[in-house]
Motif scaffolding. Structure first.
Motif, PDB file in Angstrom:
ATOM      1  N   GLU A 166       0.805  -1.217   0.000  1.00 57.08           N
ATOM      2  CA  GLU A 166       0.000   0.000   0.000  1.00 57.08           C
ATOM      3  C   GLU A 166       0.841   1.272   0.000  1.00 57.08           C
ATOM      4  OE1 GLU A 166      -2.569  -0.426   3.343  1.00 57.08           O
ATOM      5  OE2 GLU A 166      -4.156  -1.432   2.208  1.00 57.08           O
ATOM      6  N   GLN A 167       1.984   1.243   0.663  1.00 57.00           N
ATOM      7  CA  GLN A 167       2.803   2.451   0.749  1.00 57.00           C
ATOM      8  C   GLN A 167       3.481   2.795  -0.578  1.00 57.00           C
ATOM      9  OE1 GLN A 167       6.051   0.332   3.424  1.00 57.00           O
ATOM     10  NE2 GLN A 167       6.804   2.344   2.799  1.00 57.00           N
ATOM     11  N   TYR A 168       3.389   1.894  -1.549  1.00 53.42           N
ATOM     12  CA  TYR A 168       4.002   2.137  -2.855  1.00 53.42           C
ATOM     13  C   TYR A 168       2.960   2.575  -3.895  1.00 53.42           C
ATOM     14  CZ  TYR A 168       7.674  -0.203  -0.359  1.00 53.42           C
ATOM     15  OH  TYR A 168       8.594  -0.527   0.597  1.00 53.42           O
ATOM     16  N   TYR A 169       1.872   3.132  -3.408  1.00 56.16           N
ATOM     17  CA  TYR A 169       0.831   3.739  -4.250  1.00 56.16           C
ATOM     18  C   TYR A 169       0.750   5.220  -3.918  1.00 56.16           C
ATOM     19  CZ  TYR A 169      -3.848   5.204  -5.689  1.00 56.16           C
ATOM     20  OH  TYR A 169      -4.908   5.893  -6.231  1.00 56.16           O
ATOM     21  N   THR A 170       0.559   6.047  -4.939  1.00 53.30           N
ATOM     22  CA  THR A 170       0.418   7.486  -4.683  1.00 53.30           C
ATOM     23  C   THR A 170      -0.488   8.131  -5.719  1.00 53.30           C
ATOM     24  OG1 THR A 170       1.614   9.561  -4.322  1.00 53.30           O
ATOM     25  CG2 THR A 170       2.432   8.138  -6.072  1.00 53.30           C
ATOM     26  N   GLU A 171      -1.165   9.193  -5.285  1.00 55.20           N
ATOM     27  CA  GLU A 171      -1.944  10.040  -6.181  1.00 55.20           C
ATOM     28  C   GLU A 171      -1.330  11.437  -6.257  1.00 55.20           C
ATOM     29  OE1 GLU A 171      -5.867  10.014  -4.581  1.00 55.20           O
ATOM     30  OE2 GLU A 171      -6.169   7.861  -4.895  1.00 55.20           O
ATOM     31  N   ASN A 172      -0.291  11.648  -5.464  1.00 50.32           N
ATOM     32  CA  ASN A 172       0.361  12.952  -5.404  1.00 50.32           C
ATOM     33  C   ASN A 172       1.415  13.032  -6.506  1.00 50.32           C
ATOM     34  OD1 ASN A 172       1.198  15.474  -4.551  1.00 50.32           O
ATOM     35  ND2 ASN A 172       2.518  14.659  -2.931  1.00 50.32           N
ATOM     36  N   PHE A 173       0.948  13.245  -7.725  1.00 50.75           N
ATOM     37  CA  PHE A 173       1.823  13.163  -8.890  1.00 50.75           C
ATOM     38  C   PHE A 173       1.617  14.371  -9.786  1.00 50.75           C
ATOM     39  CE2 PHE A 173       2.622  11.596 -13.277  1.00 50.75           C
ATOM     40  CZ  PHE A 173       3.970  11.294 -13.135  1.00 50.75           C
ATOM     41  N   SER A 174       2.719  14.951 -10.214  1.00 47.39           N
ATOM     42  CA  SER A 174       2.657  16.108 -11.096  1.00 47.39           C
ATOM     43  C   SER A 174       3.842  16.088 -12.045  1.00 47.39           C
ATOM     44  CB  SER A 174       2.675  17.406 -10.272  1.00 47.39           C
ATOM     45  OG  SER A 174       2.821  18.534 -11.114  1.00 47.39           O
ATOM     46  N   LEU A 175       3.625  16.591 -13.266  1.00 52.60           N
ATOM     47  CA  LEU A 175       4.698  16.661 -14.250  1.00 52.60           C
ATOM     48  C   LEU A 175       5.359  18.033 -14.282  1.00 52.60           C
ATOM     49  CD1 LEU A 175       3.103  14.691 -17.238  1.00 52.60           C
ATOM     50  CD2 LEU A 175       4.923  13.938 -15.710  1.00 52.60           C
ATOM     51  N   SER A 176       4.969  18.903 -13.373  1.00 57.13           N
ATOM     52  CA  SER A 176       5.563  20.246 -13.357  1.00 57.13           C
ATOM     53  C   SER A 176       7.043  20.199 -13.000  1.00 57.13           C
ATOM     54  CB  SER A 176       4.810  21.145 -12.374  1.00 57.13           C
ATOM     55  OG  SER A 176       4.822  20.575 -11.073  1.00 57.13           O
ATOM     56  N   ASP A 177       7.434  19.223 -12.185  1.00 53.89           N
ATOM     57  CA  ASP A 177       8.839  19.010 -11.855  1.00 53.89           C
ATOM     58  C   ASP A 177       9.249  17.677 -12.480  1.00 53.89           C
ATOM     59  OD1 ASP A 177      11.323  18.433 -10.734  1.00 53.89           O
ATOM     60  OD2 ASP A 177      10.812  19.285  -8.786  1.00 53.89           O
ATOM     61  N   ARG A 178       9.882  17.730 -13.633  1.00 54.57           N
ATOM     62  CA  ARG A 178      10.187  16.520 -14.393  1.00 54.57           C
ATOM     63  C   ARG A 178      11.116  15.584 -13.629  1.00 54.57           C
ATOM     64  NH1 ARG A 178      13.797  14.513 -18.265  1.00 54.57           N
ATOM     65  NH2 ARG A 178      12.787  13.217 -19.863  1.00 54.57           N
ATOM     66  N   ARG A 179      12.137  16.105 -12.975  1.00 60.00           N
ATOM     67  CA  ARG A 179      13.076  15.261 -12.237  1.00 60.00           C
ATOM     68  C   ARG A 179      12.378  14.508 -11.105  1.00 60.00           C
ATOM     69  NH1 ARG A 179      16.139  15.501  -7.671  1.00 60.00           N
ATOM     70  NH2 ARG A 179      18.112  14.302  -7.720  1.00 60.00           N
ATOM     71  N   LYS A 180      11.542  15.208 -10.366  1.00 54.59           N
ATOM     72  CA  LYS A 180      10.819  14.566  -9.269  1.00 54.59           C
ATOM     73  C   LYS A 180       9.870  13.501  -9.811  1.00 54.59           C
ATOM     74  CE  LYS A 180       7.685  15.531  -5.409  1.00 54.59           C
ATOM     75  NZ  LYS A 180       6.917  16.571  -4.692  1.00 54.59           N
ATOM     76  N   ALA A 181       9.202  13.814 -10.930  1.00 50.17           N
ATOM     77  CA  ALA A 181       8.273  12.850 -11.522  1.00 50.17           C
ATOM     78  C   ALA A 181       9.004  11.585 -11.958  1.00 50.17           C
ATOM     79  CB  ALA A 181       7.551  13.488 -12.710  1.00 50.17           C
ATOM     80  N   LEU A 182      10.192  11.732 -12.546  1.00 46.31           N
ATOM     81  CA  LEU A 182      10.967  10.568 -12.973  1.00 46.31           C
ATOM     82  C   LEU A 182      11.409   9.725 -11.783  1.00 46.31           C
ATOM     83  CD1 LEU A 182      13.175  12.125 -15.801  1.00 46.31           C
ATOM     84  CD2 LEU A 182      11.350  10.431 -16.082  1.00 46.31           C
ATOM     85  N   LEU A 183      11.845  10.373 -10.703  1.00 49.88           N
ATOM     86  CA  LEU A 183      12.272   9.628  -9.523  1.00 49.88           C
ATOM     87  C   LEU A 183      11.105   8.882  -8.879  1.00 49.88           C
ATOM     88  CD1 LEU A 183      14.820  12.059  -7.819  1.00 49.88           C
ATOM     89  CD2 LEU A 183      15.290   9.947  -9.064  1.00 49.88           C
ATOM     90  N   MET A 184       9.898   9.415  -9.019  1.00 56.85           N
ATOM     91  CA  MET A 184       8.736   8.726  -8.465  1.00 56.85           C
ATOM     92  C   MET A 184       8.498   7.397  -9.167  1.00 56.85           C
ATOM     93  SD  MET A 184       6.093  11.891  -7.737  1.00 56.85           S
ATOM     94  CE  MET A 184       4.824  10.867  -6.975  1.00 56.85           C
ATOM     95  N   LEU A 185       8.953   7.276 -10.412  1.00 60.49           N
ATOM     96  CA  LEU A 185       8.838   5.996 -11.116  1.00 60.49           C
ATOM     97  C   LEU A 185       9.651   4.908 -10.432  1.00 60.49           C
ATOM     98  CD1 LEU A 185       9.143   7.018 -14.890  1.00 60.49           C
ATOM     99  CD2 LEU A 185       7.064   6.482 -13.629  1.00 60.49           C
ATOM    100  N   THR A 186      10.673   5.300  -9.688  1.00 59.05           N
ATOM    101  CA  THR A 186      11.539   4.327  -9.020  1.00 59.05           C
ATOM    102  C   THR A 186      11.157   4.104  -7.566  1.00 59.05           C
ATOM    103  OG1 THR A 186      13.184   5.942  -8.214  1.00 59.05           O
ATOM    104  CG2 THR A 186      13.401   5.187 -10.491  1.00 59.05           C
ATOM    105  N   ARG A 187      10.233   4.885  -7.034  1.00 58.81           N
ATOM    106  CA  ARG A 187       9.890   4.816  -5.614  1.00 58.81           C
ATOM    107  C   ARG A 187       8.496   4.243  -5.365  1.00 58.81           C
ATOM    108  NH1 ARG A 187      14.620   5.224  -5.380  1.00 58.81           N
ATOM    109  NH2 ARG A 187      15.855   6.907  -4.438  1.00 58.81           N
TER     110      ARG A 187
END
Length: 434
Positions: A254-275
């Motif tokens: 469950e902790q590996y699910y999120t709805e807090n996602f945005s493409l405004s910060d591309r680097r952060k969005a890419l790292l979320m793919l790994t987390r």
């Protein structure tokens, strides 16, 4: 409260592999130094082992390449020494490291979470069953606890230990799949997605394929490409779209699910793919035209390159996350050419969000299908059909909406219909330019 010892058992197995001589040197991992072999042979001799047996065990169990003739001479020297001869002693540094290792093993259960990139800990107390990330306060507390026991240890020593291979590596997805039972061959994936009432029967097998792609990504089966499909649920507010998205994750993950996602910060969005394992892009129709190419690129990435400050090379991080989205608007896709990646469905009624309990068999079915060759990607024919099916979800540009407002296709019975040149149409669409 009962503690789940599964991870502790795996930690113990990991330690036994890394230190096959733990029976004799419990907190010293093997090396190929003369001092180590001398100490180990002396411990084996003290345990009553014969010289030939000790030499054979050391040769077979040590992970390093060794000169067997030289090693044989060391072991023979130890066994030939008089019984009253002084035993090899640890250096001051070895004794300090040994005491620190014993302290960590006795007081804490540690593991390095490969997905989150953090070390997690649990105190070995009956009332502390949960693991938590190690932060600065925990590091300082560990150092203070060791010092109170008379062990020479500072926060820098704690950090050094926590960033070493003495800490058990842990992959929560691999751990989850190892815990699954055999599939009982009762289909559940299709039934699970039929909780969503849609107006297109062809969507269900596509959703099934997306689900397999998500599981394959967790299993690291598709290393050349990520899960290129994105599930999109389109329907009125309050139909349970986001609730269903959360239901896709078993309790262990469950902790590996999120709805807090945005493409405004591309680097952060890419790292979320790994987390994360599943990212739900809520209100996906908010995507701007400039963000669409970023999203399409993210869908096909199998790895993510991270450039750390002051580093000359990038670090490749494993992608785990699949993407899905929800929207209240039918105009959710901005680019028709990239629509083959979106598995869109119009939700026609409220989704059945009653609790689902048999996650082990649901995921065991997916694992069985993947391991038996069921495709979790689209072929060219399926991609073409997907683009055709998704036309109704494509967001038309403003010029198209203006065109539909000003013009309509003429029919033979329209007496006032007239032919127009392209330049005339353009002038009426953009009167201020002329």
């Amino acid at each position: 409260m009962e503690i789940d010892n599964t991870n502790d058992l795996r930690e113990a197995r990991y330690t036994s592999v890394m230190n096959p001589f733990a029976e004799y040197l419990p907190y010293i991992w093997p090396s190929n130094s003369d001092a180590y072999f001398t100490l180990l042979a002396s411990k084996m001799r003290a345990a009553g082992m014969a010289e030939e047996r000790a030499l054979s065990l050391i040769i077979d169990g040590n992970a390093f390449e060794v000169d067997e003739e030289h090693l044989s001479a060391i072991v023979s020297g130890v066994f030939a020494a008089p019984a009253e001869a002084p035993q090899p002693e640890l250096t001051k540094g070895q004794g300090r490291a040994l005491a620190q290792r014993e302290f960590f093993s006795r007081r804490y259960a540690l593991r390095y979470n490969r997905v989150l990139g953090v070390t997690e800990y649990r105190q070995r107390k009956r009332l502390h069953p949960q693991r938590h990330p190690v932060d600065e306060m925990v590091i300082n507390s560990m150092a203070v606890n060791a010092q109170e026991e008379g062990i020479d240890m500072w926060d820098r020593d704690v950090r050094r230990y926590l960033k070493s291979d003495r800490v058990y590596p842990y992959d929560p997805f691999d751990d989850f799949f190892r815990s699954l039972p055999r599939w009982d061959h009762r289909p559940r994936i299709d039934k699970f997605f039929r909780r969503i009432p849609v107006d297109d029967e062809q969507w269900y097998p596509l959703a099934h394929k997306w689900f397999l792609g998500m599981v394959a990504l967790w299993m690291q089966k598709n290393r050349r490409k990520g899960n290129e499909l994105m599930l999109l649920l389109v329907g009125e507010q309050g139909t349970g779209k986001s609730t269903f998205a959360r239901m896709l994750m078993p309790k262990q993950l469950e902790q590996y699910y999120t709805e807090n996602f945005s493409l405004s910060d591309r680097r952060k969005a890419l790292l979320m793919l790994t987390r994360y394992g599943l990212i739900n892009f809520d209100e996906a129709d908010r995507l701007t035209d400039s963000q669409q190419p970023i999203l399409k690129n993210m869908l096909q990435l199998p790895m993510v390159d991270e450039y750390k400050p002051y580093a000359s090379n990038s670090t490749q991080l494993t992608r785990y996350a699949s993407l899905m989205g929800t929207s209240n608007s039918m105009s959710v896709i901005a680019d028709l050419t990239g629509s083959r990646r979106y598995v869109c469905a119009k939700v026609t009624d409220r989704i059945d969000t009653r609790p689902f309990r048999n996650y082990p068999q649901l995921y065991a079915e997916a694992v069985w299908e993947i391991e038996h060759g069921t495709p979790y990607w689209l072929d060219s024919r399926e991609e073409a059909a997907m683009m055709e099916r998704n036309k109704r979800f494509v967001r038309m540009p403003a010029e198209s909406e203006t065109f539909d407002t000003l013009f309509e296709i003429a029919t033979p019975d329209m007496a006032d219909a007239q032919w127009l040149y392209a330049s005339e149409i353009n002038q009426r669409l953009h009167p201020t330019r002329h």
